[in-house]
Structures are given as C-alpha cells and as structure tokens.
Design a protein around this motif. Structure first.
Motif, mmCIF file in Angstrom:
data_model
loop_
_atom_site.group_PDB
_atom_site.id
_atom_site.type_symbol
_atom_site.label_atom_id
_atom_site.label_comp_id
_atom_site.label_asym_id
_atom_site.label_seq_id
_atom_site.Cartn_x
_atom_site.Cartn_y
_atom_site.Cartn_z
ATOM 1 N N THR A 31 53.958 -30.806 -31.004
ATOM 2 C CA THR A 31 55.802 -30.167 -30.791
ATOM 3 C C THR A 31 55.883 -29.787 -28.904
ATOM 4 O O THR A 31 54.886 -29.383 -28.367
ATOM 5 N N PHE A 32 57.059 -30.153 -29.030
ATOM 6 C CA PHE A 32 57.581 -29.741 -27.560
ATOM 7 C C PHE A 32 59.015 -28.925 -27.724
ATOM 8 O O PHE A 32 59.807 -29.628 -28.923
ATOM 9 N N THR A 33 59.951 -28.904 -26.087
ATOM 10 C CA THR A 33 61.242 -28.972 -26.291
ATOM 11 C C THR A 33 61.503 -29.786 -24.904
ATOM 12 O O THR A 33 61.400 -29.735 -24.512
ATOM 13 N N SER A 34 63.223 -30.140 -25.475
ATOM 14 C CA SER A 34 62.838 -31.578 -24.565
ATOM 15 C C SER A 34 64.850 -31.846 -23.884
ATOM 16 O O SER A 34 65.590 -31.456 -25.424
ATOM 17 N N GLN A 35 65.108 -31.578 -22.449
ATOM 18 C CA GLN A 35 66.808 -31.929 -22.705
ATOM 19 C C GLN A 35 66.893 -32.834 -21.339
ATOM 20 O O GLN A 35 66.146 -32.919 -20.720
ATOM 21 N N LEU A 36 67.843 -33.791 -21.730
ATOM 22 C CA LEU A 36 68.421 -34.023 -20.625
ATOM 23 C C LEU A 36 69.536 -33.604 -20.131
ATOM 24 O O LEU A 36 70.226 -34.029 -21.186
ATOM 25 N N GLU A 37 70.041 -33.832 -18.425
ATOM 26 C CA GLU A 37 70.964 -33.199 -18.627
ATOM 27 C C GLU A 37 71.840 -34.549 -17.809
ATOM 28 O O GLU A 37 70.540 -35.476 -16.611
ATOM 29 N N LEU A 38 73.202 -34.829 -17.774
ATOM 30 C CA LEU A 38 73.176 -35.906 -17.195
ATOM 31 C C LEU A 38 74.799 -35.786 -16.749
ATOM 32 O O LEU A 38 75.533 -35.227 -17.621
ATOM 33 N N ARG A 39 75.279 -35.614 -15.799
ATOM 34 C CA ARG A 39 76.800 -35.471 -14.777
ATOM 35 C C ARG A 39 77.385 -36.258 -13.992
ATOM 36 O O ARG A 39 76.631 -37.193 -13.471
ATOM 37 N N GLN A 40 78.834 -36.007 -14.486
ATOM 38 C CA GLN A 40 79.371 -36.859 -13.700
ATOM 39 C C GLN A 40 79.360 -37.197 -12.064
ATOM 40 O O GLN A 40 79.028 -35.781 -11.621
ATOM 41 N N GLY A 41 79.715 -38.098 -11.896
ATOM 42 C CA GLY A 41 78.826 -38.518 -10.153
ATOM 43 C C GLY A 41 77.334 -38.994 -10.130
ATOM 44 O O GLY A 41 77.174 -39.187 -8.964
ATOM 45 N N GLY A 42 76.775 -38.993 -11.245
ATOM 46 C CA GLY A 42 75.514 -39.455 -11.083
ATOM 47 C C GLY A 42 74.511 -38.636 -11.190
ATOM 48 O O GLY A 42 73.064 -39.435 -11.163
ATOM 49 N N THR A 43 74.442 -36.888 -11.301
ATOM 50 C CA THR A 43 72.881 -36.486 -10.914
ATOM 51 C C THR A 43 72.633 -36.281 -12.311
ATOM 52 O O THR A 43 73.250 -36.574 -13.085
ATOM 53 N N PHE A 44 71.371 -36.166 -12.646
ATOM 54 C CA PHE A 44 70.583 -35.970 -13.961
ATOM 55 C C PHE A 44 69.404 -35.111 -13.514
ATOM 56 O O PHE A 44 69.234 -34.168 -12.671
ATOM 57 N N SER A 45 69.009 -34.291 -14.723
ATOM 58 C CA SER A 45 67.805 -32.974 -14.489
ATOM 59 C C SER A 45 67.002 -33.483 -16.017
ATOM 60 O O SER A 45 67.493 -33.641 -16.736
ATOM 61 N N TYR A 46 65.896 -32.962 -16.413
ATOM 62 C CA TYR A 46 65.339 -33.617 -17.668
ATOM 63 C C TYR A 46 64.535 -32.070 -17.368
ATOM 64 O O TYR A 46 63.288 -32.327 -16.538
ATOM 65 N N THR A 47 64.006 -31.665 -19.155
ATOM 66 C CA THR A 47 62.798 -30.964 -18.909
ATOM 67 C C THR A 47 61.926 -31.362 -20.255
ATOM 68 O O THR A 47 62.217 -32.085 -20.983
ATOM 69 N N TYR A 48 60.892 -31.267 -19.879
ATOM 70 C CA TYR A 48 59.929 -31.106 -21.727
ATOM 71 C C TYR A 48 58.871 -30.150 -21.246
ATOM 72 O O TYR A 48 58.096 -30.153 -20.425
ATOM 73 N N GLN A 49 59.348 -29.401 -22.206
ATOM 74 C CA GLN A 49 57.957 -28.246 -21.849
ATOM 75 C C GLN A 49 57.097 -28.492 -23.351
ATOM 76 O O GLN A 49 58.000 -28.485 -24.787
ATOM 77 N N GLY A 50 55.549 -28.720 -23.589
ATOM 78 C CA GLY A 50 55.308 -28.634 -25.125
ATOM 79 C C GLY A 50 53.638 -29.596 -24.412
ATOM 80 O O GLY A 50 53.537 -29.490 -23.586
ATOM 81 N N GLU A 51 53.363 -30.408 -25.864
ATOM 82 C CA GLU A 51 52.569 -31.101 -26.130
ATOM 83 C C GLU A 51 52.590 -31.935 -26.005
ATOM 84 O O GLU A 51 53.653 -32.674 -26.568
ATOM 85 N N ILE A 52 51.535 -33.083 -24.929
ATOM 86 C CA ILE A 52 51.301 -34.093 -24.980
ATOM 87 C C ILE A 52 49.104 -34.623 -25.523
ATOM 88 O O ILE A 52 48.724 -34.311 -25.158
ATOM 89 N N TYR A 53 49.746 -35.487 -25.963
ATOM 90 C CA TYR A 53 48.101 -35.951 -26.543
ATOM 91 C C TYR A 53 48.219 -37.330 -25.936
ATOM 92 O O TYR A 53 48.793 -38.303 -25.915
ATOM 93 N N ILE A 54 46.761 -37.414 -25.659
ATOM 94 C CA ILE A 54 46.566 -38.378 -24.449
ATOM 95 C C ILE A 54 45.138 -38.821 -25.542
ATOM 96 O O ILE A 54 44.238 -38.709 -25.278
ATOM 97 N N LEU A 55 45.102 -40.433 -26.023
ATOM 98 C CA LEU A 55 44.156 -40.079 -26.952
ATOM 99 C C LEU A 55 42.269 -40.616 -26.065
ATOM 100 O O LEU A 55 41.962 -41.074 -27.270
#
Length: 291
Positions: A31-55
């Motif tokens: 279960t998660f929420t994730s967002q990638l922001e891409l802005r003119q000029g070449g900047t970005f931000s990324y978020t991931y909140q939630g679960e990650i399963y590691i086998l």
C-alpha cells in the motif's frame, strides 16, 4: 538385495531459488502513495510513502532455516531379492549405506551454506535469519539520502517515507539500496538529450507482485514437497498491491497511458494512475521539461 533410497530435502532447491531471485525481482510495493514532479528547467522531486516488501527479509529466510532443521538420522534398509521383504543388513551393506548417507549429508550442508551466503548477498551482507537483521537494514537505509523513515513491520515488510529533490541531469531510479546491486526498481525517469524525460514504473503493476515471486516460490515450495517429506513450505506473503502514482508537471506531456489524460491544477498538469492487483500495464509517460 540392498536398496538405499532416501529422498533429499530441498537444500539444493533453496540455492536454485535464490539464484533466480538474484537475477530477478526481490522488491515489491504494498500500500503506497507516490508522486514525481517534473519542472521546466530540469528540476524534479519524488516521494514514496508506504510499504516495500523485501523478499530476502521475509519467509524465504524462514525456508532456509527450516531446511537446517531437517537432517535425518541414519537407518539402513535392506530387502530380500525374491520376496522384497525387509531383512537385516549385513555389516558390509550397512557400511556401504552409511558412507552414501554421510556423502548426502555433506552435500546438504554445502547447499545450506551456499543458500545462506546468497541470502546475505541479497541484502548487502546482512544475515536475514538474524533477529537484528531488519533493524540493521533499516538503519543502513536511513543513512542514504531521501529515506526519511524506515520502519520494519515484520515478515519482510517495511513502512517507509522517501523524499528527494534535485536537478534531473541524470537518470533517476527508485528504489536504490546500498549494497543491493541486483535489486529491481519500481520507477525510472530516463533523461533524454532532447529535453524530454521518459517515465516508466514497472514496479507499479501486477507483475511486480505476481511474477516472479509467486511463481518462483510456489515452484520452490512444490519442489520441497516432492524432494522432502511431502509437505510444501509456505510461500512468502507478498503484500497486496494498492496505491496511487502521480506525475505533476508544468512541462509538455507528449505521451502517457492514463485512462483520463492530464488534469489541470494549480500545481500544473497531473497524470494519475490507480495501481492494484488488476493493473496490467506499467504507468508510462513522456514529458518535455527542457529545450
């Protein structure tokens, strides 16, 4: 007539399964929420909140431990050639069978040692069967940029808060984990020299949790049943995929595979994907944010 047929347990199967993991998927979102922001000029931000399963931190380690508890005691078995009824073994027959059994036990120990070494390699040298392994792994992740919070929930499941921002003058992958060079990724933002960014999110699709995890591990469990005592080991509990992925941009959206297309908001154009166990196609988009 001497018959010595003792079914091997699946120690070798563990090593084979781990080899497949090393060449394939070992991470899955829950279960998660994730967002990638891409802005003119070449900047970005990324978020991931939630679960990650590691086998490697989950029930696969328990499978390996179960194999270590399965050594059998030696018992010679001999049968009459005519009636096929059991009979007492001669000293020579017993010695022959004992030598074969000891060779088999030595091979099992080698298999277990190989499996344990491979599991440690999967998580950067940490022993997944160690009770302190999860805490050590979480602490290691939190030292990396972007990992604001990493909490272990048990059975290979981590709850995380990841946030990062910068200039997108290089490709961006998520997640990346120190010393886990064979791990698969959820998201790729590939920076092109024409000012466009291609976003692919193969982790946000049914395949991330259904394949090869369940197929591989189910096959491994069946192998344990046929090679061992007839009881299949439980497969790891990969979490149910349930999340939302968004791309927010003030750039030009050239292509995407959302159902509704972009929505105009105060923050820019928004592409949104609802991701669950029925999601077949990975979210993709092509966005121009540079000249």
């Amino acid at each position: 007539m001497t018959i010595f047929t003792r079914p091997r347990r699946a120690a070798a199967g563990l090593a084979a399964a781990l080899a497949l993991v090393l060449g394939g998927c070992m991470l899955a979102p829950g279960t998660f929420t994730s967002q990638l922001e891409l802005r003119q000029g070449g900047t970005f931000s990324y978020t991931y909140q939630g679960e990650i399963y590691i086998l490697a931190m989950g029930q696969l380690a328990e499978m390996g431990e179960a194999l270590e508890d399965g050594d059998e005691t030696f018992e010679a078995a001999c049968f009459d050639e005519d009636t096929l009824e059991g009979r007492d073994c001669t000293e020579e027959e017993r010695a022959e069978q004992l030598a074969a059994w000891e060779d088999e036990q030595a091979e099992k120990r080698r298999d277990r040692e190989q499996g344990a070494e491979m599991m440690r390699a999967m998580v950067g040298g940490i022993d997944p069967s160690d009770p302190e392994a999860a805490a050590e792994f979480a602490s290691r992740l939190e030292r990396q940029a972007g990992w604001e919070r990493v909490e272990y929930k048990g059975d290979g499941l981590f709850d995380v808060d990841f946030r990062i921002a910068g200039r997108l003058d290089h490709d961006f992958l998520f997640p990346t984990m120190e010393r886990m060079q064979m791990a698969n990724f959820f998201l790729l933002a590939a920076n092109r020299d024409d000012g466009t960014v291609r976003v692919e999110a193969p982790g946000f699709t049914k395949a991330a949790t259904a394949n090869p995890f369940q197929g591989m591990i189910s096959g491994f469990a069946e192998g344990m049943a046929s090679a061992g005592d007839g009881e299949a080991a439980p497969a790891p509990g990969v979490p149910e995929l349930n999340g939302t992925f968004r791309i927010v941009t003030d750039g030009e959206i050239l292509a995407n595979n959302t159902d509704e297309g972009a929505v105009e908001t105060a923050d820019g154009k928004v592409l949104e994907w609802e991701v669950n166990s029925r999601t077949q196609a990975a979210p993709t988009a092509l966005v121009r944010i540079g000249d």
